[in-house]
Design a protein around this motif. Structure first.
Motif, PDB file in Angstrom:
ATOM      1  N   ALA A   1       3.257 -11.267 -11.944  1.00 35.18           N
ATOM      2  CA  ALA A   1       3.328 -10.609 -10.637  1.00 35.18           C
ATOM      3  C   ALA A   1       3.336 -11.592  -9.472  1.00 35.18           C
TER       4      ALA A   1
ATOM      5  N   ALA B   1       6.295  -2.521  -9.778  1.00 33.86           N
ATOM      6  CA  ALA B   1       6.165  -2.970  -8.383  1.00 33.86           C
ATOM      7  C   ALA B   1       7.263  -2.367  -7.514  1.00 33.86           C
TER       8      ALA B   1
ATOM      9  N   LYS C   1       6.521  -5.164 -15.564  1.00 34.87           N
ATOM     10  CA  LYS C   1       5.651  -5.123 -14.377  1.00 34.87           C
ATOM     11  C   LYS C   1       6.450  -5.115 -13.075  1.00 34.87           C
TER      12      LYS C   1
END
Length: 465
Positions: free
Chosen positions: A274, A384, A380
């Motif tokens: 991330a 987001a 991921k």
């Protein structure tokens, strides 16, 4: 497997007593199922239990879960024959291995009942209350391996069979996660009790994204799922896999441990996770990058509720093939751009679907949850992008729910949980059922959706058909 056949001789239950026992299970103790998944190239077996703690709370436990994936790296993608052979070689061994993870009898009085299995090593275990096996959709020959094994166990143990809808199982997986835990052999963890209302509660919007599916589904109830959008060509997972085969450095592609190239691409372009996309913001006029190419977002200037991903993979292929050489930095940039465009396209259609549901929710319960499931849900960056789109488009109050990564891909635990929910609703499947290559979720579809195919039997009726 000998213990299964031996135990069958002690199990001769009348249909009347069976109905009584099943009603007792639903109302009091809870449910235990052995589940099988063989729809594609993953052979998976699980033992899932839902225990009723009180009249208002319950908990679930995954006692066993193991997957074996066919090795088709030489073909750089799923090979139907290799997948079938892998199921045939692996399934019986996985079932045999799972038996020792069936819970032990809870008390001395239970030890002498017909609901106990005596394994070859002398250990006693509780017999499952029913078998859950994927019936479709998927590769028919592969499905038949698991479904026929499920039928055999159903007959041997004289317990019901639930032929589970694979995609329904994906969208119900967060409800399994909300209620329980996975039992670790080497790790001690606390069991959590939850309200008897599964989370997320209906209605919710489901985003089912994998190598074979890309659909937006409005889930109103356990068996009422309206398809709001689907891919007009290839699935998002296939687009990412095809892009990855072009973008990844040859040595990384050659040394990949499996054919989940989209996951390998994610690790390559976002090595720090991330941190690498922490500054992401929804689409703006980005302009051309230093390398002179761009990837166009499908349906960028329309509000059509449909998905399309083939053009993204085609553009990536054209960019790579049009260059004599490509640096590692450019590969990373191209990989990030391919993912961004795929995910922003998906997110934009999700917003359009939510806006449509908001307009029609005046007389109905408003949709407050987006469930993301399927193999791509483990990405991921996708999560987001979705969160950012929802926040800037007026859906800050809508929660995004996704299973943990190991339950996003095809697995038998989700099949077991879907079986539990269907069994609790009073459904079981006749042993004459056949595997289904195609099987929609939508009751308005030609095949009637989840309850459409012949073979469903309800506790309150001899047969639906």
């Amino acid at each position: 497997m000998f213990s299964i056949l031996a135990s069958a001789r002690t199990l001769r239950l009348s249909s009347a007593s069976t109905r009584t026992n099943l009603n007792t299970l639903r109302c009091h103790r809870g449910l235990l199922t052995l589940a099988i998944e063989t729809s594609c190239d993953d052979t998976s077996v699980a033992i899932v239990e839902k225990e009723n703690i009180s009249s208002t709370s319950s908990k679930s436990t995954i006692h066993f879960l193991e997957n074996i994936t066919a090795d088709s790296r030489a073909h750089r993608g799923i090979h139907p024959i290799l997948a079938l052979e892998s199921h045939q070689a692996s399934l019986a061994n996985l079932v045999n291995k799972a038996l020792s993870s069936l819970p032990a009898p809870k008390n001395e009085g239970e030890r002498g009942s017909t609901s106990i299995i005596n394994l070859a090593d002398g250990s006693l275990h509780r017999r499952p209350d029913f078998i859950s096996a994927t019936r479709g959709p998927g590769m028919r020959s592969n499905l038949s391996v698991g479904l026929d094994t499920g039928k055999a166990l159903s007959v041997a143990w004289q317990i019901p069979l639930i032929g589970v809808h694979h995609m329904q199982a994906h969208l119900l997986t967060p409800r399994l996660v909300s209620k329980g835990r996975e039992k670790k052999q080497e790790t001690t963890s606390t069991r959590n009790s939850h309200s008897d209302t599964n989370t997320p509660s209906f209605p919710f919007l489901s985003i089912l994204v994998s190598g074979g599916h890309s659909i937006l589904v409005h889930s109103k109830s356990l068996v009422d799922h309206k398809i709001m959008a689907s891919s007009e060509d290839i699935a998002i997972g296939e687009a990412l896999d095809k892009s990855a085969r072009e973008i990844l450095p040859p040595e990384l592609l050659q040394n990949a441990k499996n054919t989940m190239y989209g996951k390998t691409l994610e690790d390559f372009v976002f090595p720090n996770g991330a941190v690498d996309f922490a500054g992401y913001r929804p689409p703006q006029n980005r302009g051309r990058n230093p390398y002179g190419w761009s990837v166009t977002t499908p349906f960028a200037n329309t509000r059509a509720l449909q998905l399309s991903f083939s053009s993204i993979a085609s553009m990536v292929n054209k960019i790579v093939k049009g260059r004599e050489s490509i640096s590692s930095d450019e590969r990373v940039e191209l990989g990030r751009e391919a993912m961004r465009v795929c995910f922003e396209h998906l997110a934009s259609r999700t917003i359009i679907a939510l806006e449509a549901l908001r307009r029609t929710s005046m007389d109905e319960e408003e949709t407050k949850t987006v469930v993301v499931s399927g193999g791509v849900a483990a990405n991921k960056f996708l999560m987001a992008v979705l969160r950012s789109f929802l926040d800037v488009r007026g859906f800050e109050d809508v929660e995004i729910v996704a299973p943990p990564p190991n339950l996003c891909t095809d697995n038998a635990a989700m099949i077991g949980w879907a079986g539990i929910e269907m069994f609790e609703a009073g459904w079981k499947t006749d042993l004459s059922c056949r595997a289904l290559r195609k099987w929609t979720l939508d009751p308005e579809a030609e095949d009637g959706g989840v309850l459409g195919p012949v073979g469903w039997v309800h506790a309150d009726a001899v047969s639906k058909h």
